[in-house]
Design an enzyme around this catalytic site. Structure first.
Site, PDB file in Angstrom:
ATOM      1  N   ASP A 294       0.784  -1.278  -0.250  1.00 41.86           N
ATOM      2  CA  ASP A 294      -0.045   0.120   0.028  1.00 41.86           C
ATOM      3  C   ASP A 294       0.848   1.319   0.129  1.00 41.86           C
ATOM      4  OD1 ASP A 294      -1.640   2.161   0.552  1.00 41.86           O
ATOM      5  OD2 ASP A 294      -2.673   1.274   2.170  1.00 41.86           O
ATOM      6  N   ILE A 295       0.774   1.941  -1.028  1.00 37.96           N
ATOM      7  CA  ILE A 295       1.670   3.350  -1.328  1.00 37.96           C
ATOM      8  C   ILE A 295       1.330   4.282  -0.159  1.00 37.96           C
ATOM      9  CG2 ILE A 295       0.458   4.717  -2.697  1.00 37.96           C
ATOM     10  CD1 ILE A 295       2.745   4.813  -4.567  1.00 37.96           C
TER      11      ILE A 295
ATOM     12  N   ASN B 237      -6.636  12.429 -11.306  1.00 42.87           N
ATOM     13  CA  ASN B 237      -7.500  12.623 -12.234  1.00 42.87           C
ATOM     14  C   ASN B 237      -7.268  14.283 -12.714  1.00 42.87           C
ATOM     15  OD1 ASN B 237      -9.680  14.092 -10.702  1.00 42.87           O
ATOM     16  ND2 ASN B 237     -10.205  12.258  -9.928  1.00 42.87           N
TER      17      ASN B 237
ATOM     18  N   VAL C 135      -6.321   4.595  -5.858  1.00 41.51           N
ATOM     19  CA  VAL C 135      -4.934   4.998  -5.125  1.00 41.51           C
ATOM     20  C   VAL C 135      -5.160   6.358  -4.624  1.00 41.51           C
ATOM     21  CG1 VAL C 135      -3.444   5.463  -7.306  1.00 41.51           C
ATOM     22  CG2 VAL C 135      -2.527   4.611  -4.883  1.00 41.51           C
ATOM     23  N   ASP C 136      -5.747   7.204  -5.543  1.00 44.30           N
ATOM     24  CA  ASP C 136      -5.906   8.601  -5.462  1.00 44.30           C
ATOM     25  C   ASP C 136      -6.786   8.868  -4.055  1.00 44.30           C
ATOM     26  OD1 ASP C 136      -6.269  11.251  -5.915  1.00 44.30           O
ATOM     27  OD2 ASP C 136      -7.568  10.949  -7.613  1.00 44.30           O
TER      28      ASP C 136
ATOM     29  N   SER D 186      -2.500   4.371 -14.400  1.00 43.63           N
ATOM     30  CA  SER D 186      -3.650   3.902 -15.466  1.00 43.63           C
ATOM     31  C   SER D 186      -3.894   2.615 -15.448  1.00 43.63           C
ATOM     32  CB  SER D 186      -2.857   4.413 -16.744  1.00 43.63           C
ATOM     33  OG  SER D 186      -3.117   5.792 -16.975  1.00 43.63           O
TER      34      SER D 186
ATOM     35  N   GLY E  40      -5.655   0.767 -13.157  1.00 50.78           N
ATOM     36  CA  GLY E  40      -6.947   0.435 -12.434  1.00 50.78           C
ATOM     37  C   GLY E  40      -7.926   1.058 -13.395  1.00 50.78           C
ATOM     38  N   ALA E  41      -8.734   1.874 -12.813  1.00 51.57           N
ATOM     39  CA  ALA E  41      -9.745   2.453 -13.408  1.00 51.57           C
ATOM     40  C   ALA E  41      -9.656   2.762 -14.859  1.00 51.57           C
ATOM     41  CB  ALA E  41     -10.585   3.491 -12.639  1.00 51.57           C
ATOM     42  N   TYR E  42      -8.430   3.202 -15.169  1.00 52.93           N
ATOM     43  CA  TYR E  42      -8.181   3.967 -16.453  1.00 52.93           C
ATOM     44  C   TYR E  42      -7.969   2.745 -17.716  1.00 52.93           C
ATOM     45  CZ  TYR E  42      -8.375   8.797 -15.073  1.00 52.93           C
ATOM     46  OH  TYR E  42      -8.991   9.944 -14.590  1.00 52.93           O
TER      47      TYR E  42
END
Ligand code: ADP
Length: 177
Positions: free
Chosen positions: A16-17, A30, A39-40, A123, A125-127
């Site tokens: 976990d960063i 984003n 992660v954001d 990019s 994950g969701a991207y």
């Protein structure tokens, strides 16, 4: 510096960063820079509300670019917010944009005298960026930068799940072995 010495400045870890004690963690943000999922969201939760307050003063960030803030409640001193491309079909400059995320983030880290920097899989994950291709761009761009710069001394790829970490490790071996 030899290829082996450059390779030794790179490390892949699963984790976990938000728990990384490094000079800067990179956020896969984003364009609003006002927080999101993945992660954001984790970085904003761990850093506390002063992070979004500082982000509001930045006026967003174009895809491929990067901006830096303080890390607030994170163990990291700085957060470098970069905006990865949404993957469509590979014909919308996705690879050049992803490369520029890594390069611009590393330039900011160097300008702020960061010795250690941690990247997530921007990019991936969701991207929706295909993992192997994204890992190749991530590792290749970081190796190239480290070859020409003394700082950062160390770059960590902090991958949330085992599969992503395995892919990164294979790509590092392929590009440096
Ligand atoms: P993007 O929108 O750029 O695709 P995401 O946050 O959806 O960003 O996903 C990017 C990568 O970050 C994915 O591999 C995801 O599993 C990973 N991730 C999610 N949370 C964390 C975390 N706390 N630390 C490190 N990586 C994370």
């Amino acid at each position: 510096m030899t290829a082996q010495e450059i390779r030794n400045r790179l490390e892949c870890v699963q984790g976990d960063i938000t728990t990384c004690s490094v000079d800067a963690v990179v956020n896969a943000a984003n364009t609003s820079l006002l927080g999101g999922g993945g992660v954001d969201g984790a970085i904003h939760r761990a850093a506390g509300p002063r992070l979004v307050e500082e982000c509001r003063t930045l006026g967003g960030c174009p895809t491929g670019d990067a901006k830096i803030t303080q890390g607030y409640n994170l163990p990291a001193r700085f957060v470098i917010h970069t905006v990865g491309p949404v993957y469509r079909n590979g014909r919308h400059h996705e690879s050049a944009l992803l490369e520029s995320c890594y390069r611009n983030s590393l330039e900011l880290a160097e300008q702020h005298h960061c010795r250690t920097v941690a990247f997530p899989a921007i990019s991936c994950g969701a991207y929706g960026y295909p993992l192997e291709e994204a890992a190749e761009i991530a590792v290749g761009t970081v190796l190239d930068f480290l070859g020409g710069h003394d700082r950062p001394e160390k770059v960590l790829f902090v991958l949330f799940d085992r599969r992503t970490c395995d892919v990164y490790e294979r790509v590092v071996t392929r590009l440096t072995g």
